[in-house]
Design a protein around this motif. Structure first.
Motif, mmCIF file in Angstrom:
data_model
loop_
_atom_site.group_PDB
_atom_site.id
_atom_site.type_symbol
_atom_site.label_atom_id
_atom_site.label_comp_id
_atom_site.label_asym_id
_atom_site.label_seq_id
_atom_site.Cartn_x
_atom_site.Cartn_y
_atom_site.Cartn_z
ATOM 1 N N LEU A 7 15.273 23.741 9.092
ATOM 2 C CA LEU A 7 15.136 22.643 8.141
ATOM 3 C C LEU A 7 15.783 21.359 8.646
ATOM 4 C CD1 LEU A 7 14.645 22.046 4.772
ATOM 5 C CD2 LEU A 7 17.076 21.701 5.111
ATOM 6 N N CYS A 8 16.994 21.472 9.181
ATOM 7 C CA CYS A 8 17.706 20.274 9.636
ATOM 8 C C CYS A 8 16.914 19.553 10.720
ATOM 9 C CB CYS A 8 19.103 20.629 10.116
ATOM 10 S SG CYS A 8 19.173 21.911 11.379
ATOM 11 N N ALA A 9 16.308 20.314 11.629
ATOM 12 C CA ALA A 9 15.480 19.704 12.669
ATOM 13 C C ALA A 9 14.217 19.102 12.080
ATOM 14 C CB ALA A 9 15.130 20.735 13.736
ATOM 15 N N GLY A 10 13.673 19.773 11.074
ATOM 16 C CA GLY A 10 12.397 19.344 10.516
ATOM 17 C C GLY A 10 12.443 18.036 9.769
ATOM 18 N N ILE A 11 13.608 17.652 9.256
ATOM 19 C CA ILE A 11 13.686 16.406 8.473
ATOM 20 C C ILE A 11 14.564 15.355 9.127
ATOM 21 C CG2 ILE A 11 13.247 17.663 6.338
ATOM 22 C CD1 ILE A 11 16.199 17.337 5.625
ATOM 23 N N SER A 12 14.960 15.569 10.383
ATOM 24 C CA SER A 12 15.906 14.648 11.026
ATOM 25 C C SER A 12 15.235 13.611 11.909
ATOM 26 C CB SER A 12 16.909 15.439 11.871
ATOM 27 O OG SER A 12 16.253 16.037 12.979
ATOM 28 N N GLU A 13 13.897 13.573 11.925
ATOM 29 C CA GLU A 13 13.145 12.601 12.737
ATOM 30 C C GLU A 13 13.537 12.661 14.209
ATOM 31 O OE1 GLU A 13 13.892 8.894 10.692
ATOM 32 O OE2 GLU A 13 12.166 9.224 9.373
ATOM 33 N N GLY A 14 13.719 13.868 14.706
ATOM 34 C CA GLY A 14 13.995 14.059 16.119
ATOM 35 C C GLY A 14 15.454 14.034 16.504
ATOM 36 N N ALA A 15 16.350 13.773 15.556
ATOM 37 C CA ALA A 15 17.777 13.710 15.880
ATOM 38 C C ALA A 15 18.364 15.096 16.101
ATOM 39 C CB ALA A 15 18.536 12.988 14.777
ATOM 40 N N ILE A 16 17.696 16.129 15.589
ATOM 41 C CA ILE A 16 18.136 17.512 15.762
ATOM 42 C C ILE A 16 16.952 18.323 16.269
ATOM 43 C CG2 ILE A 16 19.021 19.584 14.594
ATOM 44 C CD1 ILE A 16 20.272 17.712 12.509
#
Length: 389
Positions: A7-16
């Motif tokens: 989830l964190c990667a999916g909504i971080s716009e590439g930051a994670i």
């Protein structure tokens, strides 16, 4: 406490980004700064920080959650029943959701042809595609790694994921209205825990093969429970009984977060399915090969409507099941839920954080466990933590 949902990667716009880390779990890796607003959404949705509470229901079971329908059944299509997990009910319901026009497509996982013991995401838009990804996959997957892009595509889709994935998605829905608009169905299953990649490699080596030589790997399926099957590039193949692959190898490699999971039964999904195991002479589930049978729990009105429609269309056949029977079908799930308080108490005793678990009946479940069993589990968890440190 990371479950690897993505989830964190999916909504971080590439930051994670998600990356495999030893001994073989998907974990987030920072690539750049995350905005304060996104950080708040991640913190409020991450199943490593908090687990979505079950729906309020005076009749909800402390192990099995709330359910509008509880049934046992199977896919009517013999190919779906044979290829799918347990009796193929989850696959049959996903297929019916597409064919009836309820959703345009389904987001789920399948075996990765470039990494046969691993998984990759896939979009399915019809029966054959769903079947290509059918069956249990006891390996890391991060289906929410693509959630923002999926929600931006338009149309509607069903989501099939682990209970922790369903929890993260439900909690994201409190911040992003597109979740409710685009995903009318969240489907999940009872989860025994996520083993590491090292566990799969142990299975392969126990078969007398080397992981690097494997070109196809099926954890189970093609029957119930189905054999574990490995094939190599030089034409060799090997099999192992499910009771051995899971019992002797994979179950010993489950990540710690799963051992304290307060909702391993897909309690916030619209529908959760599981193996409706038949008990042996001692009442313990028998893993001998037989015709597949699924436990089906519809937890929301949307889920119940899909089950009823699938029954009417003869996509599945099922009959009501008393909740008390689930205890016999899924004794390990019942035992784990009873011991969550004991295990998390040990974590807190040594300063380990644990997810917020409000509204999941962990206290009620604990009261069903003998005190001696709780004490042994608390001490065992404490020793495990100290050894790992």
């Amino acid at each position: 406490m990371c479950s690897g949902c993505g989830l964190c990667a999916g909504i971080s716009e590439g930051a994670i980004a998600m990356a495999m880390q030893p001994p073989g779990f998907a974990r987030p890796v920072a690539r750049g700064p995350v905005s304060a607003a996104t950080e708040r959404v991640i913190a409020d949705s991450c199943p490593g920080a908090r687990v979505a509470p079950w729906a309020a229901d005076p009749d909800r079971h402390p192990y099995w959650g709330a359910a509008r329908l509880t049934m046992t059944g199977q896919a009517v299509d013999p190919a779906v029943r044979f290829a799918g997990a347990s009796g193929g009910a989850l696959s049959a319901l996903a297929i019916h959701a597409i064919e009836s026009g309820l959703v345009d497509r389904v987001l789920h996982v399948e075996a990765d042809p470039d990494d046969p013991t691993g998984n990759r995401l896939r979009w399915s838009r019809g029966r054959d595609e769903v079947l290509a990804g059918a069956g249990s996959r006891y390996a890391a997957s991060s289906p929410l790694e693509v959630i923002d892009a999926a929600l931006a595509e338009g149309g509607t889709f069903a989501f099939i994921g682990k209970p922790c994935d369903a929890s993260a998605l439900r909690q994201l829905g409190r911040h992003d209205p597109r979740v409710a608009e685009r995903i009318p169905l969240i489907l999940s299953f009872y989860c025994g825990g996520l083993p590491s990649r090292a566990g799969a490699h142990r299975v392969v080596r126990a078969m007398g093969l080397e992981p690097d030589a494997v070109t196809a790997f099926r954890y189970r399926g093609n029957g119930w429970p189905g054999l574990t099957v490995a094939e190599t590039r030089d034409g060799r193949s090997a099999t192992m009984r499910y009771a051995d692959s899971w019992g002797a190898h994979l179950s010993r490699e489950v990540q710690f977060r799963c051992k304290i999971c307060p909702d391993a039964v897909g309690g916030v999904a619209d529908i959760a399915c599981a193996d409706a195991w038949y008990g042996d002479a001692n009442g313990y589930p028998s893993f001998e090969e037989q015709d597949g049978r699924s436990l089906i729990q519809a937890r929301s009105e949307a889920g119940a409507a899909l089950v009823r429609a699938a029954l009417a269309a003869r996509a599945i056949t099922a009959e009501p099941l008393a909740e008390a029977e689930i205890d016999r079908m899924q004794p390990s799930q019942a035992n784990r839920k009873r011991l969550i308080v004991a295990r998390t108490t040990a974590c807190r005793a040594v300063g380990r954080s644990v997810p917020v678990m409000r509204g999941l009946d962990v206290g009620k479940a604990a009261r069903r466990a003998p005190l001696g069993l709780q004490l042994r589990n608390s001490m065992g968890t404490l020793l495990r933590i100290l050894r790992s440190a």
